[in-house]
Write a protein that holds these residues in place. Sequence first.
Motif, short mmCIF file in Angstrom:
data_model
loop_
_atom_site.label_atom_id
_atom_site.label_comp_id
_atom_site.label_asym_id
_atom_site.label_seq_id
_atom_site.Cartn_x
_atom_site.Cartn_y
_atom_site.Cartn_z
N SER A 173 13.02 25.43 23.25
CA SER A 173 12.37 26.38 24.16
C SER A 173 13.19 27.65 24.34
O SER A 173 12.83 28.51 25.14
N ILE B 119 21.03 27.45 27.96
CA ILE B 119 21.54 26.41 28.86
C ILE B 119 23.00 26.66 29.25
O ILE B 119 23.40 26.44 30.40
N CYS C 263 11.27 24.64 29.92
CA CYS C 263 11.91 23.40 29.46
C CYS C 263 10.85 22.32 29.27
O CYS C 263 10.04 22.08 30.16
N ILE C 264 10.89 21.64 28.12
CA ILE C 264 9.93 20.56 27.86
C ILE C 264 10.60 19.19 27.99
O ILE C 264 10.03 18.18 27.60
N GLN C 265 11.83 19.17 28.51
CA GLN C 265 12.56 17.92 28.76
C GLN C 265 12.69 17.07 27.50
O GLN C 265 12.57 15.84 27.53
N CYS C 266 12.96 17.74 26.38
CA CYS C 266 13.05 17.00 25.11
C CYS C 266 14.38 16.26 24.96
O CYS C 266 14.49 15.31 24.20
N GLY C 267 15.42 16.74 25.66
CA GLY C 267 16.71 16.06 25.58
C GLY C 267 17.61 16.51 24.45
O GLY C 267 18.70 15.97 24.26
N CYS D 110 18.19 24.54 21.56
CA CYS D 110 17.06 24.31 22.47
C CYS D 110 15.75 24.83 21.85
O CYS D 110 15.64 26.01 21.53
N CYS E 144 19.36 19.16 24.26
CA CYS E 144 20.62 19.67 24.83
C CYS E 144 21.58 18.53 25.15
O CYS E 144 22.76 18.58 24.81
S1 SF4 Z 1 16.86 21.33 24.80
FE1 SF4 Z 1 15.84 22.93 26.00
S2 SF4 Z 1 13.71 22.18 26.22
FE2 SF4 Z 1 14.96 20.43 25.58
S3 SF4 Z 1 15.55 19.44 27.55
FE3 SF4 Z 1 17.21 20.86 26.99
S4 SF4 Z 1 16.69 22.76 28.09
FE4 SF4 Z 1 14.83 21.50 28.04
#
Ligand code: SF4
Length: 187
Positions: free
Chosen positions: A82, A86, A26-30, A80, A32
Amino acid sequence: MAAKPTFSQEISNLLYASKGNPLKTCIQCGTCSGTCPVAEFMDQTPRRLIGMINANLKEDVLACNTYWFCASCYHCTARCPSKIDIAEVMYAVKRYSIWHKTYSEDLVGPTFSETFVRTIVNSGRSFEPVLAPTYMFSMGIKEVLQEAYMGTQMMLKGRMPVLPTKIKRLDNFKEMIRRIIPVGGGK
Ligand code: SF4
Ligand code: SF4
Protein backbone atom coordinates in the motif's frame (compact mmCIF):
# COMPACT_ATOMS: atom_id res chain seq x y z
CA MET A 1 -14.92 25.40 17.10
CA ALA A 2 -12.82 22.93 15.12
CA ALA A 3 -13.17 19.30 16.16
CA LYS A 4 -10.24 17.86 18.12
CA PRO A 5 -8.18 15.61 15.82
CA THR A 6 -8.22 11.91 16.55
CA PHE A 7 -4.97 10.14 17.50
CA SER A 8 -4.81 8.65 14.01
CA GLN A 9 -5.13 12.14 12.49
CA GLU A 10 -2.45 13.51 14.84
CA ILE A 11 0.02 10.83 13.74
CA SER A 12 -0.94 11.33 10.08
CA ASN A 13 -0.29 15.06 10.47
CA LEU A 14 3.23 14.30 11.75
CA LEU A 15 3.92 12.49 8.49
CA TYR A 16 3.75 15.72 6.53
CA ALA A 17 7.26 15.27 5.12
CA SER A 18 6.74 11.65 4.16
CA LYS A 19 5.83 10.57 0.64
CA GLY A 20 3.95 7.47 1.78
CA ASN A 21 0.24 6.83 1.29
CA PRO A 22 -2.24 7.51 4.12
CA LEU A 23 -2.31 5.03 7.01
CA LYS A 24 -5.94 4.21 6.21
CA THR A 25 -4.82 2.44 3.03
CA CYS A 26 -3.26 -0.34 5.14
CA ILE A 27 -4.76 -3.70 4.14
CA GLN A 28 -3.28 -5.52 7.18
CA CYS A 29 -1.38 -7.93 4.96
CA GLY A 30 1.48 -8.35 7.45
CA THR A 31 4.29 -7.87 4.93
CA CYS A 32 5.85 -5.23 7.21
CA SER A 33 5.88 -7.59 10.20
CA GLY A 34 7.26 -10.46 8.15
CA THR A 35 10.00 -8.18 6.83
CA CYS A 36 10.98 -6.53 10.10
CA PRO A 37 14.30 -7.83 11.50
CA VAL A 38 13.42 -6.83 15.07
CA ALA A 39 9.72 -7.75 15.16
CA GLU A 40 10.38 -10.54 17.68
CA PHE A 41 11.56 -7.97 20.24
CA MET A 42 8.52 -5.71 19.78
CA ASP A 43 5.44 -5.77 22.01
CA GLN A 44 3.31 -5.24 18.90
CA THR A 45 4.33 -6.02 15.34
CA PRO A 46 4.45 -3.18 12.78
CA ARG A 47 1.20 -4.48 11.21
CA ARG A 48 -0.56 -4.41 14.55
CA LEU A 49 0.82 -0.96 15.35
CA ILE A 50 -0.60 0.49 12.14
CA GLY A 51 -3.95 -1.17 12.88
CA MET A 52 -3.92 0.19 16.43
CA ILE A 53 -3.18 3.73 15.23
CA ASN A 54 -6.03 3.50 12.72
CA ALA A 55 -8.31 2.31 15.54
CA ASN A 56 -7.22 5.30 17.67
CA LEU A 57 -5.91 3.05 20.45
CA LYS A 58 -3.68 5.86 21.66
CA GLU A 59 -2.79 4.56 25.13
CA ASP A 60 -1.98 1.07 23.82
CA VAL A 61 0.17 2.47 21.01
CA LEU A 62 2.11 4.77 23.31
CA ALA A 63 2.61 2.06 25.93
CA CYS A 64 4.27 -0.43 23.58
CA ASN A 65 7.97 -0.59 22.79
CA THR A 66 7.54 -1.17 19.04
CA TYR A 67 8.62 2.23 17.74
CA TRP A 68 11.58 2.40 20.17
CA PHE A 69 12.87 -0.93 18.90
CA CYS A 70 12.52 0.07 15.23
CA ALA A 71 15.99 0.04 13.67
CA SER A 72 14.97 2.40 10.82
CA CYS A 73 16.08 -0.10 8.19
CA TYR A 74 13.15 0.89 5.90
CA HIS A 75 12.59 -2.71 4.72
CA CYS A 76 8.91 -2.46 5.63
CA THR A 77 8.53 0.84 3.78
CA ALA A 78 10.16 -0.58 0.65
CA ARG A 79 7.91 -3.66 0.65
CA CYS A 80 4.53 -2.33 1.77
CA PRO A 81 2.02 -3.05 -1.07
CA SER A 82 0.00 0.00 0.00
CA LYS A 83 3.12 2.20 -0.15
CA ILE A 84 2.80 3.37 3.44
CA ASP A 85 6.03 4.79 4.86
CA ILE A 86 5.97 2.64 7.98
CA ALA A 87 9.47 3.62 9.12
CA GLU A 88 8.36 7.26 9.15
CA VAL A 89 5.29 6.25 11.14
CA MET A 90 7.67 4.85 13.77
CA TYR A 91 9.50 8.19 13.86
CA ALA A 92 6.21 10.08 14.08
CA VAL A 93 5.07 8.04 17.11
CA LYS A 94 8.51 8.54 18.71
CA ARG A 95 8.21 12.30 18.30
CA TYR A 96 4.67 12.25 19.65
CA SER A 97 5.79 10.21 22.67
CA ILE A 98 8.71 12.54 23.41
CA TRP A 99 6.68 15.73 23.04
CA HIS A 100 3.90 14.40 25.25
CA LYS A 101 6.35 12.67 27.64
CA THR A 102 4.43 9.40 27.56
CA TYR A 103 7.43 7.07 27.48
CA SER A 104 8.54 4.96 30.39
CA GLU A 105 11.59 6.22 32.28
CA ASP A 106 13.52 2.98 31.93
CA LEU A 107 13.67 3.18 28.13
CA VAL A 108 17.02 4.07 26.53
CA GLY A 109 15.54 5.26 23.24
CA PRO A 110 14.00 8.62 24.27
CA THR A 111 17.14 9.98 25.97
CA PHE A 112 19.32 8.71 23.13
CA SER A 113 17.05 10.31 20.50
CA GLU A 114 16.86 13.65 22.32
CA THR A 115 20.62 13.77 22.88
CA PHE A 116 21.29 12.82 19.26
CA VAL A 117 18.99 15.53 17.88
CA ARG A 118 20.38 18.15 20.29
CA THR A 119 23.96 17.29 19.29
CA ILE A 120 23.12 17.51 15.60
CA VAL A 121 21.24 20.80 15.99
CA ASN A 122 24.05 22.39 18.03
CA SER A 123 27.00 21.30 15.93
CA GLY A 124 25.78 19.77 12.67
CA ARG A 125 27.62 16.55 13.60
CA SER A 126 27.08 13.48 15.70
CA PHE A 127 29.60 13.01 18.55
CA GLU A 128 29.71 9.48 19.97
CA PRO A 129 31.33 10.31 23.36
CA VAL A 130 28.24 12.39 24.20
CA LEU A 131 25.82 9.75 22.91
CA ALA A 132 27.43 6.69 24.50
CA PRO A 133 26.49 7.47 28.14
CA THR A 134 22.79 7.55 27.15
CA TYR A 135 22.81 3.78 26.57
CA MET A 136 26.07 2.37 27.98
CA PHE A 137 24.94 2.17 31.58
CA SER A 138 21.98 -0.01 30.66
CA MET A 139 24.52 -2.64 29.60
CA GLY A 140 26.54 -5.08 31.66
CA ILE A 141 30.04 -4.19 32.87
CA LYS A 142 31.63 -6.41 30.18
CA GLU A 143 29.78 -4.58 27.39
CA VAL A 144 30.65 -1.16 28.90
CA LEU A 145 34.33 -2.10 28.92
CA GLN A 146 34.08 -3.36 25.32
CA GLU A 147 32.45 -0.08 24.24
CA ALA A 148 35.09 1.97 26.07
CA TYR A 149 37.88 -0.09 24.48
CA MET A 150 36.40 0.26 21.00
CA GLY A 151 35.91 4.03 21.47
CA THR A 152 39.51 4.45 22.62
CA GLN A 153 40.81 2.46 19.65
CA MET A 154 38.74 4.55 17.24
CA MET A 155 40.11 7.77 18.75
CA LEU A 156 43.69 6.48 18.59
CA LYS A 157 43.24 5.59 14.92
CA GLY A 158 41.67 8.96 14.13
CA ARG A 159 38.26 7.42 13.33
CA MET A 160 36.51 9.42 16.07
CA PRO A 161 37.37 12.96 17.19
CA VAL A 162 38.52 13.53 20.78
CA LEU A 163 36.66 16.86 20.95
CA PRO A 164 33.37 17.78 19.25
CA THR A 165 33.65 19.71 16.00
CA LYS A 166 31.15 21.97 14.24
CA ILE A 167 30.31 22.17 10.56
CA LYS A 168 30.89 25.33 8.54
CA ARG A 169 27.94 27.68 8.11
CA LEU A 170 26.22 26.24 11.18
CA ASP A 171 23.65 29.05 11.27
CA ASN A 172 22.42 28.14 7.77
CA PHE A 173 22.16 24.52 8.84
CA LYS A 174 20.19 25.45 11.98
CA GLU A 175 17.79 27.52 9.91
CA MET A 176 17.24 24.57 7.56
CA ILE A 177 16.67 22.20 10.51
CA ARG A 178 14.28 24.68 12.12
CA ARG A 179 12.09 24.51 9.01
CA ILE A 180 11.86 20.74 8.87
CA ILE A 181 11.90 19.70 12.55
CA PRO A 182 9.75 21.48 15.10
CA VAL A 183 12.45 20.85 17.73
CA GLY A 184 11.15 21.01 21.26
CA GLY A 185 7.56 20.13 20.74
CA GLY A 186 4.61 19.80 18.46
CA LYS A 187 1.92 20.76 20.91
S1 SF4 B 1 2.82 -3.98 4.72
FE1 SF4 B 1 1.66 -2.07 4.50
S2 SF4 B 1 -0.43 -2.76 3.98
FE2 SF4 B 1 0.66 -4.55 4.80
S3 SF4 B 1 0.14 -4.53 7.02
FE3 SF4 B 1 2.09 -3.41 6.78
S4 SF4 B 1 1.45 -1.25 6.60
FE4 SF4 B 1 -0.38 -2.50 6.21
S1 SF4 C 1 12.02 0.26 9.56
FE1 SF4 C 1 11.64 -0.43 11.66
S2 SF4 C 1 9.62 -1.38 11.61
FE2 SF4 C 1 10.35 -1.25 9.49
S3 SF4 C 1 11.31 -3.22 9.07
FE3 SF4 C 1 12.94 -1.82 9.75
S4 SF4 C 1 13.09 -2.12 11.97
FE4 SF4 C 1 11.13 -3.03 11.32
